[in-house]
Design a protein around this motif. Structure first.
Motif, short mmCIF file in Angstrom:
data_model
loop_
_atom_site.label_atom_id
_atom_site.label_comp_id
_atom_site.label_asym_id
_atom_site.label_seq_id
_atom_site.Cartn_x
_atom_site.Cartn_y
_atom_site.Cartn_z
N ASN A 94 1.01 -1.29 0.02
CA ASN A 94 0.06 -0.09 -0.07
C ASN A 94 0.98 1.22 -0.06
O ASN A 94 1.84 1.27 0.78
CB ASN A 94 -0.98 -0.06 1.15
CG ASN A 94 -1.63 1.27 1.27
OD1 ASN A 94 -1.38 2.22 2.01
ND2 ASN A 94 -2.97 1.44 0.62
N GLU A 130 0.76 5.49 0.50
CA GLU A 130 -0.09 6.38 0.90
C GLU A 130 0.76 7.96 0.74
O GLU A 130 1.75 8.03 0.92
CB GLU A 130 -0.54 6.40 2.23
CG GLU A 130 -1.38 7.66 2.91
CD GLU A 130 -1.50 7.64 4.27
OE1 GLU A 130 -2.78 7.02 4.64
OE2 GLU A 130 -0.69 7.85 5.34
N TYR A 186 -3.89 10.57 0.14
CA TYR A 186 -4.59 9.93 -1.11
C TYR A 186 -3.82 8.62 -1.31
O TYR A 186 -2.67 8.28 -0.76
CB TYR A 186 -4.41 10.62 -2.28
CG TYR A 186 -5.00 11.98 -2.26
CD1 TYR A 186 -6.33 12.09 -3.02
CD2 TYR A 186 -4.34 13.30 -1.99
CE1 TYR A 186 -6.93 13.16 -2.98
CE2 TYR A 186 -5.11 14.28 -2.00
CZ TYR A 186 -6.14 14.50 -2.28
OH TYR A 186 -6.88 15.60 -2.47
N GLU A 187 -4.64 7.49 -1.60
CA GLU A 187 -4.19 6.32 -1.88
C GLU A 187 -3.41 6.19 -3.40
O GLU A 187 -4.14 6.78 -4.26
CB GLU A 187 -4.88 5.07 -1.90
CG GLU A 187 -4.49 3.70 -1.83
CD GLU A 187 -5.07 2.45 -1.76
OE1 GLU A 187 -5.15 1.44 -2.24
OE2 GLU A 187 -6.21 2.80 -0.99
#
Length: 464
Positions: free
Chosen positions: A133, A135, A144-145
């Motif tokens: 992931n 970020e 925001y991703e």
């Protein structure tokens, strides 16, 4: 008099202790390390001189960094990557609590630079490598991703994308070839998780080659303070234009001691364009080897790999490359930087020295068809049309260098053609490299290869 000599002796003793302590605790080898903690519209900008070129002197007191800082600070972002790791845990098996493994999160941070209003971001590959992931936190603390668009591990560049509801502030690219040694630059990033940090310095060197940094061989060196967390951040000129991506430091302690290094913006921009247009980096080559014994000004051609009539047959063994596209070439790292920022099919205006005479030539760059296997120490090249016809093959990979001679132990030498790996046909050198590197011989898995020897005979081997 006795008192005088006593004081003199104490002074000498104190100096000796100080020098010895310095040698013992301070004077150690300097190491170079990455600076990290434990098709959209890409903006093209023309280079405009920052100063009056008629002036021979510049008053440093008149240089204003506030405009460049203001333009850049809102486009440099904080990058947080989270990776899920698996760790062996024998105690779980012993006590019957699990299967002997446990999963845990590993978090890394760095910086990135927004390069377009629609949310494309450049950072270092090592900042987001193996992340599950990613970020992004903007300077206004909005999070925001990010989507990973693509990476180039060799040059340590990655391209990310975030989707925001508004146009985002961005930093345009400058032409890194035009920056000069002594020119002021700013480094903007998030060292030690301190957001929006700006430091100033000058360009200390260009085309810097750092040992132990893989394929990156054309850094911009500056003395702007850069620390862990600055990786992937912006190096900008006094107009707030991107001239480099901060990547590494030279340090005895892991913190900044006066040297930092950035991937030039021309290389970063070319990688971004390739990832957006092709999904992978398009590597351009001259198709030559370099004479490593040549230590004078320029780069001496060792061997030319292309046949007569090919794009680069204009170069000959012994030629000394002096200039590329009006940029002086003093060493290989400078030539490498020029090639890395170009695509196959691009023209290079080259000035060479041949027989004591300077000659200008325009050369069309070829697509990379030579690949190096680190595990076997092989340099592999695609087969020419002539070779395919001669051996009645649809594909294959020719061994053009046998560096550590692992295969030589089995009798496989330079000039052999690999036709199959692990009982599957090989179409080109790129496929051969992937098949070799994906075979885990360290775990005892044999590598099966089929080759055509120098006599045109087929041979098969199991490499262990």
């Amino acid at each position: 008099m006795k008192k005088f000599f006593s004081l003199l002796g104490m002074a000498i003793l104190g100096g000796a202790i100080t020098l010895g302590g310095y040698k013992m605790f301070i004077d150690e080898n300097v190491v170079v390390e990455s600076i990290q903690p434990n098709s959209s519209s890409i903006i093209r900008t023309n280079y405009n001189p920052a100063f009056n070129t008629n002036s021979t002197a510049i008053d440093a007191a008149t240089i204003d960094f506030t405009l460049a800082a203001e333009r850049t600070v809102h486009s440099v972002v904080h990058v947080k990557n989270t990776a899920i790791r698996t760790q062996s845990s024998p105690l779980d098996i012993f006590f019957g609590n699990g299967n002997g493994t446990r999963k845990f999160e590993q978090v890394g941070t760095g910086s990135g630079v927004i390069i377009s209003a629609d949310g494309y971001i450049v950072t270092n590959n090592h900042v987001i490598d193996n992340a599950n992931n990613i970020e992004i936190t903007l300077n206004n603390n909005k999070k925001y991703e990010a989507e990973l668009i693509g990476t180039d591990k060799n040059n340590d560049i990655a391209l990310l994308k975030i989707n925001a509801d508004v146009d985002l502030p961005y930093t345009p690219f400058a032409n890194s070839d035009t920056i000069k040694i002594g020119e002021w630059v700013l480094a903007v990033g998030n060292p030690y998780n301190l957001t929006s940090t700006v430091t100033a310095g000058i360009v200390s060197a260009k085309g810097r080659d750092l040992e132990g940094n893989g394929n990156i061989e054309s850094f911009i060196q500056t003395d702007a303070a850069v620390n862990p967390g600055n990786s992937g951040g912006a190096l900008v000129n006094t107009r707030g234009e991107l001239v480099g991506i901060n990547t590494a430091i030279s340090s005895k302690t892991g913190s900044f001691i006066g040297y930092s290094f950035a991937v030039p913006s021309n290389i970063a921009k070319k990688i971004v364009d390739d990832l957006l247009e092709f999904g992978a980096v398009q590597e351009a080559i001259l198709g030559i080897s370099i004479d490593p014994e040549y230590k004078e000004d320029g780069v001496k051609v060792g061997e030319v790999f292309y046949e007569e009539g090919a794009n680069n047959s204009q170069l000959k063994s012994g030629d000394i490359i002096k200039e590329v596209n009006n940029v002086k070439i003093s060493k290989f790292s400078e030539l490498k930087g020029q090639l890395t920022s170009k695509r196959p099919g691009d023209n290079l205006d080259v000035v060479i020295e041949r027989g004591g005479e300077l000659i200008s030539k325009t050369i069309v760059l070829n697509k990379k068809n030579t690949f190096i296997s680190e595990s076997l120490g092989l340099s592999l090249k695609d087969l020419s049309d002539k070779e395919l016809k001669k051996y009645n093959l649809k594909g294959g990979a020719k061994i053009i260098e046998n560096i550590n001679r692992t295969l030589a132990y089995y009798g496989v030498e330079k000039g052999y053609i690999i036709t199959e790996i692990n009982k599957r046909p090989v179409l080109n050198a790129s496929e051969a490299l992937k098949a070799i590197e994906n075979t885990n011989m360290n775990a005892g898995i044999p590598l099966y290869i089929e080759v055509i020897n120098l006599k045109g005979e087929t041979e098969r081997y199991a490499i262990r």
